[in-house]
Design an enzyme around this catalytic site. Structure first.
Site, PDB file in Angstrom:
ATOM      1  N   ASN A   1       0.744  -1.170  -0.015  1.00  0.00           N
ATOM      2  CA  ASN A   1      -0.111   0.100  -0.078  1.00  0.00           C
ATOM      3  C   ASN A   1       0.918   1.365  -0.055  1.00  0.00           C
ATOM      4  O   ASN A   1       1.419   1.654   0.983  1.00  0.00           O
ATOM      5  CB  ASN A   1      -1.119  -0.017   1.293  1.00  0.00           C
ATOM      6  CG  ASN A   1      -1.565   1.240   1.361  1.00  0.00           C
ATOM      7  OD1 ASN A   1      -1.655   2.046   0.513  1.00  0.00           O
ATOM      8  ND2 ASN A   1      -2.283   1.469   2.614  1.00  0.00           N
TER       9      ASN A   1
ATOM     10  N   LYS B   1      -0.013   4.289  -0.388  1.00  0.00           N
ATOM     11  CA  LYS B   1      -0.520   5.574   0.166  1.00  0.00           C
ATOM     12  C   LYS B   1      -0.201   6.741  -0.547  1.00  0.00           C
ATOM     13  O   LYS B   1      -0.351   6.452  -1.693  1.00  0.00           O
ATOM     14  CB  LYS B   1      -0.058   5.754   1.587  1.00  0.00           C
ATOM     15  CG  LYS B   1      -0.129   4.362   2.530  1.00  0.00           C
ATOM     16  CD  LYS B   1       0.298   4.864   3.882  1.00  0.00           C
ATOM     17  CE  LYS B   1       0.105   3.365   4.686  1.00  0.00           C
ATOM     18  NZ  LYS B   1       0.116   3.438   6.289  1.00  0.00           N
TER      19      LYS B   1
ATOM     20  N   HIS C   1      -9.481   1.120   4.758  1.00  0.00           N
ATOM     21  CA  HIS C   1      -8.144   1.239   5.368  1.00  0.00           C
ATOM     22  C   HIS C   1      -8.233   2.063   6.709  1.00  0.00           C
ATOM     23  O   HIS C   1      -9.165   2.971   6.479  1.00  0.00           O
ATOM     24  CB  HIS C   1      -7.135   1.765   4.315  1.00  0.00           C
ATOM     25  CG  HIS C   1      -5.690   1.602   5.113  1.00  0.00           C
ATOM     26  ND1 HIS C   1      -5.318   2.504   6.102  1.00  0.00           N
ATOM     27  CD2 HIS C   1      -4.862   0.889   4.930  1.00  0.00           C
ATOM     28  CE1 HIS C   1      -3.918   2.298   6.272  1.00  0.00           C
ATOM     29  NE2 HIS C   1      -3.732   1.102   5.560  1.00  0.00           N
TER      30      HIS C   1
ATOM     31  N   GLU D   1      -6.771   4.549   7.843  1.00  0.00           N
ATOM     32  CA  GLU D   1      -6.453   5.896   7.511  1.00  0.00           C
ATOM     33  C   GLU D   1      -7.842   6.661   6.787  1.00  0.00           C
ATOM     34  O   GLU D   1      -8.047   7.714   7.149  1.00  0.00           O
ATOM     35  CB  GLU D   1      -5.253   6.260   6.788  1.00  0.00           C
ATOM     36  CG  GLU D   1      -3.956   5.852   7.701  1.00  0.00           C
ATOM     37  CD  GLU D   1      -2.689   5.394   6.755  1.00  0.00           C
ATOM     38  OE1 GLU D   1      -2.829   5.528   5.472  1.00  0.00           O
ATOM     39  OE2 GLU D   1      -1.942   4.842   7.373  1.00  0.00           O
TER      40      GLU D   1
ATOM     41  N   GLU E   1      -5.580  -5.407  10.509  1.00  0.00           N
ATOM     42  CA  GLU E   1      -4.381  -4.176  10.708  1.00  0.00           C
ATOM     43  C   GLU E   1      -4.796  -3.562  12.039  1.00  0.00           C
ATOM     44  O   GLU E   1      -5.652  -2.636  11.946  1.00  0.00           O
ATOM     45  CB  GLU E   1      -4.468  -3.183   9.626  1.00  0.00           C
ATOM     46  CG  GLU E   1      -4.169  -3.797   8.167  1.00  0.00           C
ATOM     47  CD  GLU E   1      -3.462  -3.004   7.178  1.00  0.00           C
ATOM     48  OE1 GLU E   1      -2.495  -3.184   6.622  1.00  0.00           O
ATOM     49  OE2 GLU E   1      -4.003  -1.682   7.050  1.00  0.00           O
TER      50      GLU E   1
ATOM     51  N   GLY F   1       2.578   1.979  10.717  1.00  0.00           N
ATOM     52  CA  GLY F   1       3.642   3.062  10.730  1.00  0.00           C
ATOM     53  C   GLY F   1       4.210   3.438  11.958  1.00  0.00           C
ATOM     54  O   GLY F   1       4.755   4.592  12.041  1.00  0.00           O
TER      55      GLY F   1
ATOM     56  N   SER G   1       3.530  -2.502  10.325  1.00  0.00           N
ATOM     57  CA  SER G   1       4.821  -2.586  10.332  1.00  0.00           C
ATOM     58  C   SER G   1       5.527  -3.850  10.162  1.00  0.00           C
ATOM     59  O   SER G   1       6.487  -4.223  10.733  1.00  0.00           O
ATOM     60  CB  SER G   1       5.376  -2.143  12.089  1.00  0.00           C
ATOM     61  OG  SER G   1       4.993  -1.077  12.102  1.00  0.00           O
TER      62      SER G   1
HETATM   63  C1  PEP Z   1      -0.686  -0.020   5.967  1.00  0.00           C
HETATM   64  O1  PEP Z   1      -0.623   1.301   5.479  1.00  0.00           O
HETATM   65  O2  PEP Z   1      -1.518  -0.735   5.802  1.00  0.00           O
HETATM   66  C2  PEP Z   1       0.536  -0.428   6.709  1.00  0.00           C
HETATM   67  C3  PEP Z   1       0.389  -1.667   7.445  1.00  0.00           C
HETATM   68  O3  PEP Z   1       1.425   0.468   6.914  1.00  0.00           O
HETATM   69  P1  PEP Z   1       2.947  -0.173   7.602  1.00  0.00           P
HETATM   70  O4  PEP Z   1       3.251  -1.171   6.960  1.00  0.00           O
HETATM   71  O5  PEP Z   1       3.927   1.327   7.360  1.00  0.00           O
HETATM   72  O6  PEP Z   1       2.626  -0.128   9.154  1.00  0.00           O
END
Ligand code: PEP
Length: 255
Positions: free
Chosen positions: A9, A11, A95, A97, A167, A173, A213
């Site tokens: 992803n 973003k 997601h 976000e 998630e 992040g 992460s």
């Molecule tokens: C994501 O945005 O779906 C995500 C898991 O980000 P990150 O791997 O940076 O934590």
């Protein structure tokens, strides 16, 4: 045995030129990888250029969001037919976000899933609890609520066409990965919810990714868990070497 799926992803990152450079490298390193489905999800603006690079590649292409209407007076929105036309096969929906910053709800997630399925796009549907939910012991309740709202009224046949991404918001992040035990516990819960709603054979066929992460050095222990079928990767998907290494380190891991 479910085939793993690892999606990047990107973003709000990468111009068209940068996106093409990244995917060209990935295509060189991963185009023959067939044991795991690999998907990149760039910003809308780069979909078309990337789909040209990915002609004849095993790497799949996804968008990061969509609107549920096909067309009309919805300034700034992008529809499933447009995403399809730009060459994508997948779309991330719900997601955290988007839930946190753009007012996404389980109800809008449900509408978006239906729109994606109606146009043969594979939805990657995200669920996950906030830190305060986890600390208050509410993880299970949050997942159950998101599950019943997001997937309301979908048939077993429709559910079999989608991918779920668990998630935990506190792990996105932040560099804080859920432990493999924490992740497996929620993946197992999601599998149980799928079984209760649609029966064992449907539940066993649906892939559940972990996201939060994920890095080259933690993918193997996560994917070794019985109910973890891949990863949704944010930060580490923005560089060819780390994303390639995540994919490679996921291969051949015993469950
Ligand atoms: C994501 O945005 O779906 C995500 C898991 O980000 P990150 O791997 O940076 O934590």
């Amino acid at each position: 045995m479910r085939k793993s799926i690892i999606a990047g992803n990107w973003k709000l990152n990468k111009t068209c030129k940068e996106a093409v450079e990244l995917v060209t490298e990935l295509n060189r390193d991963l185009s023959e990888t067939t044991d795991v489905d690999v998907v990149v999800c760039p910003p809308f603006t780069a979909l078309r250029d990337i789909s040209d690079v990915l002609v004849d590649s095993k790497i799949g292409l996804g968008a990061q969001n969509l609107y549920w209407e096909d067309s009309g007076a919805f300034t700034g929105e992008i529809s499933a037919p447009m995403i399809k036309d730009a060459g994508a096969q997948y779309v991330i929906i719900g997601h955290s976000e988007r839930r946190q910053f753009f007012g996404e709800t389980d109800e809008t997630v449900n509408k978006k899933i239906r729109a994606a399925l109606a146009h043969d796009l594979t939805p990657i549907v995200c669920v996950g609890e906030m830190l305060e939910d986890r600390e208050a012991g509410k993880t299970e309740d949050v997942i159950k609520t998101q599950f019943s709202g997001s997937f309301a009224g979908l048939s077993a046949e429709e559910m079999e066409k989608l991918v779920i991404a668990y998630e935990p918001v506190w792990a996105i992040g932040t560099g804080k990965t859920a432990t493999k035990e924490q992740a497996q516990e929620v993946h197992q819960l999601i599998r149980q919810l799928l079984t209760a709603a649609h029966g064992e054979s449907t539940a066993e066929s649906i892939r559940i990714q972990y996201g939060g992460s994920v890095k080259p050095d933690n993918i193997a222990e996560l994917i070794a868990q019985p109910d973890i079928d891949g990863a949704l990767v944010g930060g580490a998907s923005l560089k060819a070497d780390s994303f390639t290494q995540i994919v490679k380190n996921s291969l051949g891991v015993a469950k």
